[in-house]
Motif scaffolding. Structure first.
Motif: not given
Length: 502
Positions: A200-204, A221-226, A274-281
């Motif tokens: 995935g990619w960050p927003q910025r 920095s979250f993985i961004t789908i939005n 819309m965004q997914h954190k970079l945590d374990l899940n």
């Protein structure tokens, strides 16, 4: 005799109606050139464009009010460049190509050292741009949070980097001028460098963690789908691989496709955020103050559509395996007819209405509110904000129909147009698909209306969007009731081009 007269009158009426449909191509081309000359010679700033201008040019706007030294990337300069290229490829008029080249030059000038693009550029330099951000922070309360902090980096949001990279790719393929290939290669470097190992990619990017509000960390920095971030980057990698032969794009493309599988939630929340954190899940993450952490109906529908594309590209059934789980999730959060009536909403046949966000763990709808000072989220559907909808219509039936259609096909049939294993060269079709713009209905009445306007004016007028009407203190002058609008210009040109093409 009476019947004969009626028949003759009917024939004349039909003949006249048919004649009205034959607007001379020369009239349309003259209007196209008139409107374009005005945009290029009166409106353009070194080849670039904002969104709207007061007729006397005393004020100008991108998404927000802007300085005259600025141009807008998001839905601005690259979009104008593509319209110019469309007109050039239809008419052969070199003036349109020169206008597109000027737009490309503006983008090349503003390409960030890392290879991407921000929302906007300022030809007066970084100090001037920082002053603009400071003005925005003081003057805007709602709707401008993505412009409330100067990061100094690039954004994938609202296709700013994607549109720029794709337009420059199109310029290179049309002209074979290496000056356009180099920034495309730099953009590809940017996409590859900013991709997370999971795909995935960050927003910025480059990454920043500096804009923390209260107890919420910087979400960029979250993985961004939005706003199409993940989909657009996949499309760009595909274009570079297929149209430029950039084999280094293939493995990152495969990772991006697999990432969609990894981000899907488990039942009963088998959707995407819309965004997914970079945590374990890779759990759902928040974004702006009115975008809470939660699973999102629109992101889920978009990823279902993507998974079906991936199956057509690869023939690998892993991309189809959990789509039914996503359908079940969407069905579980849909509003009933009674609830839609309470909300004052309706949908078209085949659509369902869903909350924009549902709470992680419960699937309860989350509703968005504000007052002059802040936003908040709760379970109350009364008194909602108006600039961002708390509900979304989802074309679930079309998704189900496409899924069932794929199941009915053999693997060979499903993948016959694959850019990887298909038997035909689809590069031309692929470029056309990736570069498609908003198609305007090319009916005679619409064309005639546009011609009438351009006989009186040099431009196609529009109105300021609501967010632009917030006054951050750039001027105390009244807002204009009419503006010079690049959106109206592009829509009008699209209508003309479609009419001439037909």
């Amino acid at each position: 005799m009476k019947m004969i007269c009626m028949a003759v009158m009917l024939f004349i009426t039909l003949l006249s109606a048919g004649a009205q449909k034959n607007i001379p191509a020369s009239d349309i081309k003259t209007a196209m050139m008139k409107a374009t000359r005005f945009m290029v010679e009166k409106v353009s700033n070194r080849g670039g464009y904002l969104w709207n201008y007061s007729p006397d040019f005393s004020r100008c706007w991108g998404e927000l009010e802007a300085k005259p030294s600025m141009i807008w990337i998001e839905a601005g300069t690259p979009a104008m460049g593509n319209v110019f290229l469309n007109a050039y490829q239809l008419t052969g008029e070199s003036y349109y190509l020169k206008a597109a080249q000027a737009a490309a030059d503006a983008l090349i000038w503003g390409q960030h050292p890392s290879g991407g693009w921000p929302y906007m550029l300022d030809f007066s330099g970084e100090i001037s741009l920082k002053q603009w951000y400071s003005k925005v922070q003081k003057g805007y309360i709602h709707c401008a949070q993505e412009h409330a902090h100067y990061y100094g980096n690039c954004t994938y949001d609202d296709a700013a980097t994607y549109d720029s990279g794709m337009f420059l790719l199109r310029m290179y393929l049309l002209t074979l001028d290496p000056k356009y290939k180099y920034p495309v290669e730099r953009c590809l470097d940017f996409v590859l460098e900013s991709q997370y190992p999971i795909g995935g990619w960050p927003q910025r990017y480059p990454l920043r963690y500096e804009y923390v509000k209260g107890d919420k960390e910087d979400y960029t920095s979250f993985i961004t789908i939005n706003d199409g971030v993940h989909t657009n980057n996949i499309n760009f990698l595909l274009a570079c691989y297929t149209l430029l032969g950039e084999t280094r794009a293939l493995e990152p493309l495969q990772r991006a496709m697999t990432c969609v599988l990894a981000l899907q939630g488990g039942k009963p929340q088998a959707g995407w955020a819309m965004q997914h954190k970079l945590d374990l899940n890779y759990s759902p993450g928040h974004a702006r103050d009115f975008e809470p952490a939660g699973y999102a109906a629109t992101a889920t529908a978009e990823m279902c559509r993507n998974l079906m594309r991936f199956y057509r590209w690869t023939g690998d059934t892993k991309y189809l395996a959990r789509i039914p789980d996503a359908f079940e999730f969407l069905e579980s959060i849909r509003y009933s007819d009674a609830q839609m009536k309470q909300l004052g909403k309706s949908v078209k046949p085949g659509q369902i209405l869903c909350p924009t966000f549902v709470e992680v763990g419960t699937n309860r709808p989350l509703y968005l509110h504000n007052d002059p000072d802040h936003y908040w989220v709760d379970y109350d559907y009364h008194g909602l904000i108006t600039h961002y909808s708390s509900t979304r219509a989802i074309d679930l039936q079309s998704l189900k129909d496409e899924y069932q259609h794929l199941l009915s096909l053999s693997k060979e049939e499903a993948t016959k147009d694959s850019p990887f294993i298909g038997q035909t060269d689809i590069s031309g079709t692929l470029l056309s698909h990736l570069m498609r713009g908003k198609v305007q209905q090319a009916d005679t009445q619409k064309v005639d209306s546009l011609l009438t306007i351009l006989k009186k004016k040099d431009y196609l007028p529009g109105r300021l969007p609501s967010v632009s009407k917030e006054n951050p203190g750039f001027s105390d002058a009244p807002l204009p009731s009419e503006v010079i609008s690049i959106k109206e210009y592009m829509n009008g040109m699209s209508t003309f081009i479609q009419y001439l093409t037909k």
